[in-house]
Motif scaffolding. Structure first.
Motif, PDB file in Angstrom:
ATOM      1  N   GLY A   1       0.808  -1.207   0.000  1.00  0.00           N
ATOM      2  CA  GLY A   1       0.000   0.000   0.000  1.00  0.00           C
ATOM      3  C   GLY A   1       0.840   1.255   0.000  1.00  0.00           C
ATOM      4  N   TRP A   2       0.194   2.349  -0.344  1.00  0.00           N
ATOM      5  CA  TRP A   2       0.775   3.687  -0.231  1.00  0.00           C
ATOM      6  C   TRP A   2      -0.097   4.499   0.722  1.00  0.00           C
ATOM      7  N   PHE A   3       0.576   5.152   1.662  1.00  0.00           N
ATOM      8  CA  PHE A   3      -0.085   6.039   2.605  1.00  0.00           C
ATOM      9  C   PHE A   3       0.528   7.424   2.458  1.00  0.00           C
ATOM     10  N   ARG A   4      -0.146   8.429   3.005  1.00  0.00           N
ATOM     11  CA  ARG A   4       0.428   9.763   3.024  1.00  0.00           C
ATOM     12  C   ARG A   4       0.040  10.471   4.315  1.00  0.00           C
ATOM     13  N   GLN A   5       0.898  11.394   4.691  1.00  0.00           N
ATOM     14  CA  GLN A   5       0.645  12.173   5.894  1.00  0.00           C
ATOM     15  C   GLN A   5       1.035  13.619   5.644  1.00  0.00           C
ATOM     16  N   ALA A   6       0.036  14.483   5.739  1.00  0.00           N
ATOM     17  CA  ALA A   6       0.262  15.917   5.588  1.00  0.00           C
ATOM     18  C   ALA A   6       0.500  16.527   6.970  1.00  0.00           C
ATOM     19  N   PRO A   7       1.149  17.673   7.051  1.00  0.00           N
ATOM     20  CA  PRO A   7       1.415  18.304   8.346  1.00  0.00           C
ATOM     21  C   PRO A   7       0.129  18.525   9.136  1.00  0.00           C
ATOM     22  N   GLY A   8       0.145  18.096  10.380  1.00  0.00           N
ATOM     23  CA  GLY A   8      -1.002  18.294  11.244  1.00  0.00           C
ATOM     24  C   GLY A   8      -2.155  17.343  11.006  1.00  0.00           C
ATOM     25  N   LYS A   9      -1.980  16.394  10.108  1.00  0.00           N
ATOM     26  CA  LYS A   9      -3.051  15.450   9.803  1.00  0.00           C
ATOM     27  C   LYS A   9      -2.598  14.021  10.081  1.00  0.00           C
ATOM     28  N   GLU A  10      -3.573  13.130  10.207  1.00  0.00           N
ATOM     29  CA  GLU A  10      -3.274  11.727  10.419  1.00  0.00           C
ATOM     30  C   GLU A  10      -2.847  11.071   9.107  1.00  0.00           C
ATOM     31  N   ARG A  11      -2.101   9.982   9.263  1.00  0.00           N
ATOM     32  CA  ARG A  11      -1.710   9.217   8.093  1.00  0.00           C
ATOM     33  C   ARG A  11      -2.954   8.577   7.478  1.00  0.00           C
ATOM     34  N   GLU A  12      -3.050   8.634   6.164  1.00  0.00           N
ATOM     35  CA  GLU A  12      -4.214   8.092   5.480  1.00  0.00           C
ATOM     36  C   GLU A  12      -3.779   7.222   4.304  1.00  0.00           C
ATOM     37  N   ILE A  13      -4.593   6.241   4.006  1.00  0.00           N
ATOM     38  CA  ILE A  13      -4.282   5.372   2.889  1.00  0.00           C
ATOM     39  C   ILE A  13      -4.609   6.084   1.581  1.00  0.00           C
ATOM     40  N   VAL A  14      -3.760   5.856   0.599  1.00  0.00           N
ATOM     41  CA  VAL A  14      -3.961   6.407  -0.725  1.00  0.00           C
ATOM     42  C   VAL A  14      -4.375   5.296  -1.693  1.00  0.00           C
ATOM     43  N   ALA A  15      -3.627   4.194  -1.652  1.00  0.00           N
ATOM     44  CA  ALA A  15      -3.893   3.095  -2.581  1.00  0.00           C
ATOM     45  C   ALA A  15      -3.310   1.807  -2.016  1.00  0.00           C
ATOM     46  N   ALA A  16      -3.871   0.693  -2.455  1.00  0.00           N
ATOM     47  CA  ALA A  16      -3.359  -0.610  -2.038  1.00  0.00           C
ATOM     48  C   ALA A  16      -3.575  -1.605  -3.160  1.00  0.00           C
ATOM     49  N   ILE A  17      -2.718  -2.643  -3.168  1.00  0.00           N
ATOM     50  CA  ILE A  17      -2.795  -3.638  -4.236  1.00  0.00           C
ATOM     51  C   ILE A  17      -2.476  -5.009  -3.667  1.00  0.00           C
ATOM     52  N   SER A  18      -3.204  -5.987  -4.124  1.00  0.00           N
ATOM     53  CA  SER A  18      -2.990  -7.348  -3.649  1.00  0.00           C
ATOM     54  C   SER A  18      -1.780  -7.971  -4.330  1.00  0.00           C
ATOM     55  N   TRP A  19      -1.385  -9.129  -3.822  1.00  0.00           N
ATOM     56  CA  TRP A  19      -0.225  -9.836  -4.354  1.00  0.00           C
ATOM     57  C   TRP A  19      -0.354 -10.096  -5.855  1.00  0.00           C
ATOM     58  N   SER A  20      -1.515 -10.528  -6.276  1.00  0.00           N
ATOM     59  CA  SER A  20      -1.715 -10.848  -7.692  1.00  0.00           C
ATOM     60  C   SER A  20      -1.957  -9.611  -8.540  1.00  0.00           C
ATOM     61  N   GLY A  21      -2.242  -8.493  -7.859  1.00  0.00           N
ATOM     62  CA  GLY A  21      -2.611  -7.294  -8.604  1.00  0.00           C
ATOM     63  C   GLY A  21      -4.076  -7.288  -9.001  1.00  0.00           C
ATOM     64  N   GLY A  22      -4.784  -8.358  -8.628  1.00  0.00           N
ATOM     65  CA  GLY A  22      -6.179  -8.460  -9.027  1.00  0.00           C
ATOM     66  C   GLY A  22      -7.125  -7.603  -8.214  1.00  0.00           C
ATOM     67  N   GLU A  23      -6.688  -7.225  -7.047  1.00  0.00           N
ATOM     68  CA  GLU A  23      -7.524  -6.351  -6.221  1.00  0.00           C
ATOM     69  C   GLU A  23      -6.778  -5.060  -5.944  1.00  0.00           C
ATOM     70  N   ILE A  24      -7.446  -3.965  -6.222  1.00  0.00           N
ATOM     71  CA  ILE A  24      -6.855  -2.643  -6.033  1.00  0.00           C
ATOM     72  C   ILE A  24      -7.842  -1.765  -5.283  1.00  0.00           C
ATOM     73  N   TYR A  25      -7.298  -1.006  -4.336  1.00  0.00           N
ATOM     74  CA  TYR A  25      -8.089  -0.011  -3.618  1.00  0.00           C
ATOM     75  C   TYR A  25      -7.502   1.367  -3.900  1.00  0.00           C
ATOM     76  N   LEU A  26      -8.355   2.325  -4.179  1.00  0.00           N
ATOM     77  CA  LEU A  26      -7.949   3.716  -4.329  1.00  0.00           C
ATOM     78  C   LEU A  26      -8.863   4.579  -3.477  1.00  0.00           C
ATOM     79  N   ALA A  27      -8.278   5.467  -2.712  1.00  0.00           N
ATOM     80  CA  ALA A  27      -9.072   6.391  -1.918  1.00  0.00           C
ATOM     81  C   ALA A  27      -9.914   7.264  -2.846  1.00  0.00           C
ATOM     82  N   ASP A  28     -11.077   7.652  -2.363  1.00  0.00           N
ATOM     83  CA  ASP A  28     -11.978   8.457  -3.195  1.00  0.00           C
ATOM     84  C   ASP A  28     -11.297   9.739  -3.673  1.00  0.00           C
ATOM     85  N   SER A  29     -10.431  10.287  -2.832  1.00  0.00           N
ATOM     86  CA  SER A  29      -9.797  11.564  -3.171  1.00  0.00           C
ATOM     87  C   SER A  29      -8.828  11.463  -4.339  1.00  0.00           C
TER      88      SER A  29
END
Length: 126
Positions: A35-63
């Motif tokens: 997965g990829w996460f990001r953290q902006a100053p003063g904010k909590e760490r949030e997920i941006v995207a994630a991918i399964s081992w096979s690449g068959g499942e992908i998650y992308l944050a709405d933003s």
């Protein structure tokens, strides 16, 4: 020892693109869910995207849907986050995360990732 090393961050104008890469190394580590996460100053760490081992499942944050993509090359143990149409609100430190497990649904919580990179700064100017 497991290592995740990010590269590709930098400064870009709004509307521009950046490509973040994460390389995993370690004698016994074979990253499964990533997965990829990001953290902006003063904010909590949030997920941006994630991918399964096979690449068959992908998650992308709405933003980031429609602007970012995530992909992986298991032969090279790398995961790439392609970021297009960048906005100033995308400014943050971006972290690569890895799990030794392959779950049915890619994890979205940072608590479910065991390995982390050192982070790479992404700055988007107006």
């Amino acid at each position: 020892q497991v290592q995740l090393v990010e590269s590709g961050g930098g400064l870009v104008q709004a509307g521009g693109s950046l490509r973040l890469s994460c390389a995993a190394s370690g004698r016994t580590f074979r990253p499964k869910d990533m997965g990829w996460f990001r953290q902006a100053p003063g904010k909590e760490r949030e997920i941006v995207a994630a991918i399964s081992w096979s690449g068959g499942e992908i998650y992308l944050a709405d933003s980031v849907k429609g602007r970012f993509t995530i992909s992986r090359d298991n032969a090279k143990n790398t995961v790439v986050l392609q970021m297009n149409g960048l906005k100033p609100e995308d400014t943050a430190v971006y972290y690569c995360a890895g799990s030794p497990f392959s779950r049915g649904i890619v994890p979205r919580s940072s608590e479910l990732y065991d390995y982390w990179g050192q982070g790479t700064q992404v700055t988007v100017s107006p």
